[in-house]
Design a protein around this motif. Sequence first.
Motif, PDB file in Angstrom:
ATOM      1  N   THR A  78       0.849  -1.185   0.000  1.00 48.63           N
ATOM      2  CA  THR A  78       0.000   0.000   0.000  1.00 48.63           C
ATOM      3  C   THR A  78       0.886   1.237   0.000  1.00 48.63           C
ATOM      4  OG1 THR A  78      -1.864   1.112   1.090  1.00 48.63           O
ATOM      5  CG2 THR A  78      -0.166   0.193   2.524  1.00 48.63           C
ATOM      6  N   ASP A  79       0.417   2.296  -0.583  1.00 52.14           N
ATOM      7  CA  ASP A  79       1.165   3.538  -0.700  1.00 52.14           C
ATOM      8  C   ASP A  79       0.794   4.442   0.475  1.00 52.14           C
ATOM      9  OD1 ASP A  79       2.407   5.865  -1.378  1.00 52.14           O
ATOM     10  OD2 ASP A  79       1.411   6.126  -3.312  1.00 52.14           O
ATOM     11  N   THR A  80       1.722   4.655   1.388  1.00 51.50           N
ATOM     12  CA  THR A  80       1.435   5.480   2.566  1.00 51.50           C
ATOM     13  C   THR A  80       1.303   6.960   2.214  1.00 51.50           C
ATOM     14  OG1 THR A  80       3.806   5.690   3.042  1.00 51.50           O
ATOM     15  CG2 THR A  80       2.613   3.876   4.101  1.00 51.50           C
ATOM     16  N   GLU A  81       1.664   7.312   0.989  1.00 49.87           N
ATOM     17  CA  GLU A  81       1.589   8.707   0.557  1.00 49.87           C
ATOM     18  C   GLU A  81       0.370   8.977  -0.330  1.00 49.87           C
ATOM     19  OE1 GLU A  81       4.012  11.199   1.291  1.00 49.87           O
ATOM     20  OE2 GLU A  81       4.653   9.701   2.747  1.00 49.87           O
ATOM     21  N   LYS A  82      -0.467   7.971  -0.540  1.00 45.47           N
ATOM     22  CA  LYS A  82      -1.526   8.104  -1.543  1.00 45.47           C
ATOM     23  C   LYS A  82      -2.510   9.228  -1.237  1.00 45.47           C
ATOM     24  CE  LYS A  82      -4.073   4.210   0.473  1.00 45.47           C
ATOM     25  NZ  LYS A  82      -4.486   2.811   0.228  1.00 45.47           N
ATOM     26  N   TYR A  83      -2.807   9.459   0.026  1.00 47.69           N
ATOM     27  CA  TYR A  83      -3.792  10.493   0.344  1.00 47.69           C
ATOM     28  C   TYR A  83      -3.235  11.901   0.215  1.00 47.69           C
ATOM     29  CZ  TYR A  83      -6.875   6.779   1.795  1.00 47.69           C
ATOM     30  OH  TYR A  83      -7.671   5.670   1.793  1.00 47.69           O
ATOM     31  N   LYS A  84      -1.948  12.009  -0.085  1.00 54.36           N
ATOM     32  CA  LYS A  84      -1.342  13.311  -0.334  1.00 54.36           C
ATOM     33  C   LYS A  84      -1.370  13.654  -1.826  1.00 54.36           C
ATOM     34  CE  LYS A  84       1.788  12.901   3.629  1.00 54.36           C
ATOM     35  NZ  LYS A  84       3.206  12.865   4.061  1.00 54.36           N
ATOM     36  N   LYS A  85      -1.712  12.671  -2.645  1.00 52.48           N
ATOM     37  CA  LYS A  85      -1.705  12.880  -4.091  1.00 52.48           C
ATOM     38  C   LYS A  85      -2.966  13.632  -4.527  1.00 52.48           C
ATOM     39  CE  LYS A  85       1.123   8.792  -4.939  1.00 52.48           C
ATOM     40  NZ  LYS A  85       1.237   7.467  -5.586  1.00 52.48           N
ATOM     41  N   PRO A  86      -2.820  14.578  -5.458  1.00 58.29           N
ATOM     42  CA  PRO A  86      -3.965  15.399  -5.899  1.00 58.29           C
ATOM     43  C   PRO A  86      -5.165  14.572  -6.359  1.00 58.29           C
ATOM     44  CG  PRO A  86      -1.935  16.329  -6.731  1.00 58.29           C
ATOM     45  CD  PRO A  86      -1.569  15.003  -6.109  1.00 58.29           C
ATOM     46  N   PHE A  87      -4.908  13.470  -7.065  1.00 65.56           N
ATOM     47  CA  PHE A  87      -6.019  12.658  -7.565  1.00 65.56           C
ATOM     48  C   PHE A  87      -6.861  12.118  -6.418  1.00 65.56           C
ATOM     49  CE2 PHE A  87      -7.202   8.107  -8.352  1.00 65.56           C
ATOM     50  CZ  PHE A  87      -8.369   8.372  -9.041  1.00 65.56           C
ATOM     51  N   ILE A  88      -6.216  11.527  -5.417  1.00 66.46           N
ATOM     52  CA  ILE A  88      -6.947  10.967  -4.277  1.00 66.46           C
ATOM     53  C   ILE A  88      -7.618  12.077  -3.477  1.00 66.46           C
ATOM     54  CG2 ILE A  88      -6.760   9.628  -2.151  1.00 66.46           C
ATOM     55  CD1 ILE A  88      -6.345   7.944  -4.594  1.00 66.46           C
ATOM     56  N   ARG A  89      -6.909  13.175  -3.275  1.00 65.90           N
ATOM     57  CA  ARG A  89      -7.468  14.289  -2.490  1.00 65.90           C
ATOM     58  C   ARG A  89      -8.718  14.866  -3.149  1.00 65.90           C
ATOM     59  NH1 ARG A  89      -2.391  16.828  -2.529  1.00 65.90           N
ATOM     60  NH2 ARG A  89      -3.399  18.651  -3.474  1.00 65.90           N
ATOM     61  N   SER A  90      -8.755  14.841  -4.468  1.00 64.90           N
ATOM     62  CA  SER A  90      -9.881  15.451  -5.182  1.00 64.90           C
ATOM     63  C   SER A  90     -11.145  14.602  -5.151  1.00 64.90           C
ATOM     64  CB  SER A  90      -9.491  15.705  -6.643  1.00 64.90           C
ATOM     65  OG  SER A  90      -9.338  14.476  -7.354  1.00 64.90           O
ATOM     66  N   LEU A  91     -11.016  13.322  -4.802  1.00 62.97           N
ATOM     67  CA  LEU A  91     -12.173  12.432  -4.814  1.00 62.97           C
ATOM     68  C   LEU A  91     -13.079  12.675  -3.613  1.00 62.97           C
ATOM     69  CD1 LEU A  91     -10.461   9.021  -5.757  1.00 62.97           C
ATOM     70  CD2 LEU A  91     -11.760  10.519  -7.273  1.00 62.97           C
ATOM     71  N   LYS A  92     -14.373  12.540  -3.826  1.00 63.95           N
ATOM     72  CA  LYS A  92     -15.318  12.591  -2.720  1.00 63.95           C
ATOM     73  C   LYS A  92     -15.135  11.324  -1.880  1.00 63.95           C
ATOM     74  CE  LYS A  92     -18.789  15.317  -5.192  1.00 63.95           C
ATOM     75  NZ  LYS A  92     -20.165  15.349  -5.718  1.00 63.95           N
ATOM     76  N   GLY A  93     -15.559  11.391  -0.628  1.00 67.67           N
ATOM     77  CA  GLY A  93     -15.360  10.289   0.309  1.00 67.67           C
ATOM     78  C   GLY A  93     -15.713   8.910  -0.227  1.00 67.67           C
ATOM     79  N   PRO A  94     -16.924   8.728  -0.791  1.00 65.23           N
ATOM     80  CA  PRO A  94     -17.307   7.397  -1.275  1.00 65.23           C
ATOM     81  C   PRO A  94     -16.348   6.860  -2.343  1.00 65.23           C
ATOM     82  CG  PRO A  94     -19.235   8.788  -1.102  1.00 65.23           C
ATOM     83  CD  PRO A  94     -18.049   9.683  -0.893  1.00 65.23           C
ATOM     84  N   TYR A  95     -15.825   7.751  -3.205  1.00 66.54           N
ATOM     85  CA  TYR A  95     -14.968   7.295  -4.295  1.00 66.54           C
ATOM     86  C   TYR A  95     -13.509   7.135  -3.860  1.00 66.54           C
ATOM     87  CZ  TYR A  95     -19.115   7.690  -7.004  1.00 66.54           C
ATOM     88  OH  TYR A  95     -20.406   7.495  -7.461  1.00 66.54           O
ATOM     89  N   LYS A  96     -13.111   7.835  -2.782  1.00 65.72           N
ATOM     90  CA  LYS A  96     -11.820   7.535  -2.165  1.00 65.72           C
ATOM     91  C   LYS A  96     -11.830   6.094  -1.667  1.00 65.72           C
ATOM     92  CE  LYS A  96      -9.974  11.910  -0.314  1.00 65.72           C
ATOM     93  NZ  LYS A  96     -10.971  12.932  -0.657  1.00 65.72           N
ATOM     94  N   LEU A  97     -12.917   5.765  -0.959  1.00 60.96           N
ATOM     95  CA  LEU A  97     -13.048   4.427  -0.387  1.00 60.96           C
ATOM     96  C   LEU A  97     -13.163   3.374  -1.479  1.00 60.96           C
ATOM     97  CD1 LEU A  97     -13.230   2.991   2.324  1.00 60.96           C
ATOM     98  CD2 LEU A  97     -15.706   3.315   2.274  1.00 60.96           C
ATOM     99  N   LEU A  98     -13.909   3.684  -2.544  1.00 64.50           N
ATOM    100  CA  LEU A  98     -14.062   2.738  -3.653  1.00 64.50           C
ATOM    101  C   LEU A  98     -12.727   2.473  -4.330  1.00 64.50           C
ATOM    102  CD1 LEU A  98     -15.796   1.026  -5.572  1.00 64.50           C
ATOM    103  CD2 LEU A  98     -16.189   3.096  -6.928  1.00 64.50           C
ATOM    104  N   TRP A  99     -11.935   3.533  -4.557  1.00 64.14           N
ATOM    105  CA  TRP A  99     -10.637   3.364  -5.213  1.00 64.14           C
ATOM    106  C   TRP A  99      -9.736   2.438  -4.393  1.00 64.14           C
ATOM    107  CZ3 TRP A  99      -8.744   3.887  -9.859  1.00 64.14           C
ATOM    108  CH2 TRP A  99      -7.368   3.916 -10.051  1.00 64.14           C
ATOM    109  N   ASP A 100      -9.738   2.627  -3.077  1.00 69.57           N
ATOM    110  CA  ASP A 100      -8.940   1.776  -2.199  1.00 69.57           C
ATOM    111  C   ASP A 100      -9.482   0.344  -2.228  1.00 69.57           C
ATOM    112  OD1 ASP A 100      -6.657   1.948  -0.403  1.00 69.57           O
ATOM    113  OD2 ASP A 100      -8.038   1.372   1.186  1.00 69.57           O
ATOM    114  N   TYR A 101     -10.809   0.223  -2.274  1.00 70.70           N
ATOM    115  CA  TYR A 101     -11.445  -1.099  -2.316  1.00 70.70           C
ATOM    116  C   TYR A 101     -11.059  -1.861  -3.582  1.00 70.70           C
ATOM    117  CZ  TYR A 101     -15.243  -4.500  -2.942  1.00 70.70           C
ATOM    118  OH  TYR A 101     -15.967  -5.655  -3.170  1.00 70.70           O
ATOM    119  N   LEU A 102     -11.009  -1.157  -4.730  1.00 67.65           N
ATOM    120  CA  LEU A 102     -10.655  -1.800  -5.996  1.00 67.65           C
ATOM    121  C   LEU A 102      -9.260  -2.417  -5.919  1.00 67.65           C
ATOM    122  CD1 LEU A 102     -11.965   0.729  -8.694  1.00 67.65           C
ATOM    123  CD2 LEU A 102     -13.079  -1.326  -7.806  1.00 67.65           C
ATOM    124  N   TYR A 103      -8.336  -1.718  -5.271  1.00 71.38           N
ATOM    125  CA  TYR A 103      -6.966  -2.218  -5.144  1.00 71.38           C
ATOM    126  C   TYR A 103      -6.906  -3.497  -4.316  1.00 71.38           C
ATOM    127  CZ  TYR A 103      -3.786   1.082  -7.368  1.00 71.38           C
ATOM    128  OH  TYR A 103      -3.049   1.781  -8.290  1.00 71.38           O
TER     129      TYR A 103
END
Length: 238
Positions: free
Chosen positions: A6-31
Motif C-alpha cells: 500500500t502507498d502510505t503517501e496516496k492520500y497526499k496525491k492530488p487525484f486521491i485528495r480530489s475524490l469525494k469520500g465514497p470514491y476515495k473508499l471505492l478506489w482503495d477497495y478496488l486495489y
Amino acid sequence: MAKRFTDTEKYKKPFIRSLKGPYKLLWDYLYHDCNHAGIWIVDFEIAQVYLGSDMPVSSTEALNVFNDDEIRVIELNDGKQWFIPSFIDFQYGILNPQNRAHNSVIQILNKYGLWEEGKGLVRGLQAPMDMVKEQDMVKEQDQGKKAKEIPTLEEFLAYAKEKEPGTFEAKKHNIELKYQAWMVNGWKNGNGRPIKNWKSTLLNTLPHINTNNSNKNGKSTGVFTEPATESQLDGDRV
C-alpha cells in the motif's frame, strides 16, 4: 489471505485528495478486491455492501471521476471487468516473464490483449482514450440533434397558428402552457412517452386544447397553473 503493498503517501496525491469520500473508499477497495493482475470483476452491489450504505457509489460516476484527467480504469468484456494499470506499476514495477509470480500476471494480461511480448504492459491507452473521445462526440451530436428537434416557443406557436388559424388566438395562452409543460417533463407527452415528432404530436393535441376562457363543458377555467397544466391539457396522441 493475500497481502499487497500500500502507498502510505496516496492520500497526499492530488487525484486521491480530489475524490469525494465514497470514491476515495471505492478506489482503495478496488486495489484490494481486484485479482493479482489488477482486474476487478465489476459488482457494485457487493461493493456497496462493503463500503456501507452511507457511501453511495455508481459505476458511471466512478468511471467519470477516475478517468477525468487520465485513463486509470479500462473497461474489459463489455464493462463486466475493470483493469487498473497503476496496480501493476505499484505492485510489481516492470513485469519480468522469468519471474514465476510475474509470469502468472502476464498470462492473464495476455488474455485481454494488455501485454505485448518484448514490449511489456501495453501503454497504448490511446485506443481507450480515442474510444472515450468518440463516445463524447456521439453524445454531443445526440445532444445537438435533440436540441434541433425541440422547437422554440415562437416556432411552436407559429405552427399552431398555421394549423388552427381560426382558434389560435383563443387558445394561444393554453398552447403556451402546453409547451411549458412538455419542457418541464423533459419533452414527453402526458403518457410519459418521448415526443419524437413535435409537429405531429402538436397537431393531434390542438383539438383537445381548450380556449382561454372555457373548458370542454363550457365552464370557466381561469388561468392554468403548473404543474396542473399537463393534466388539464390532456389528449396527447403520438
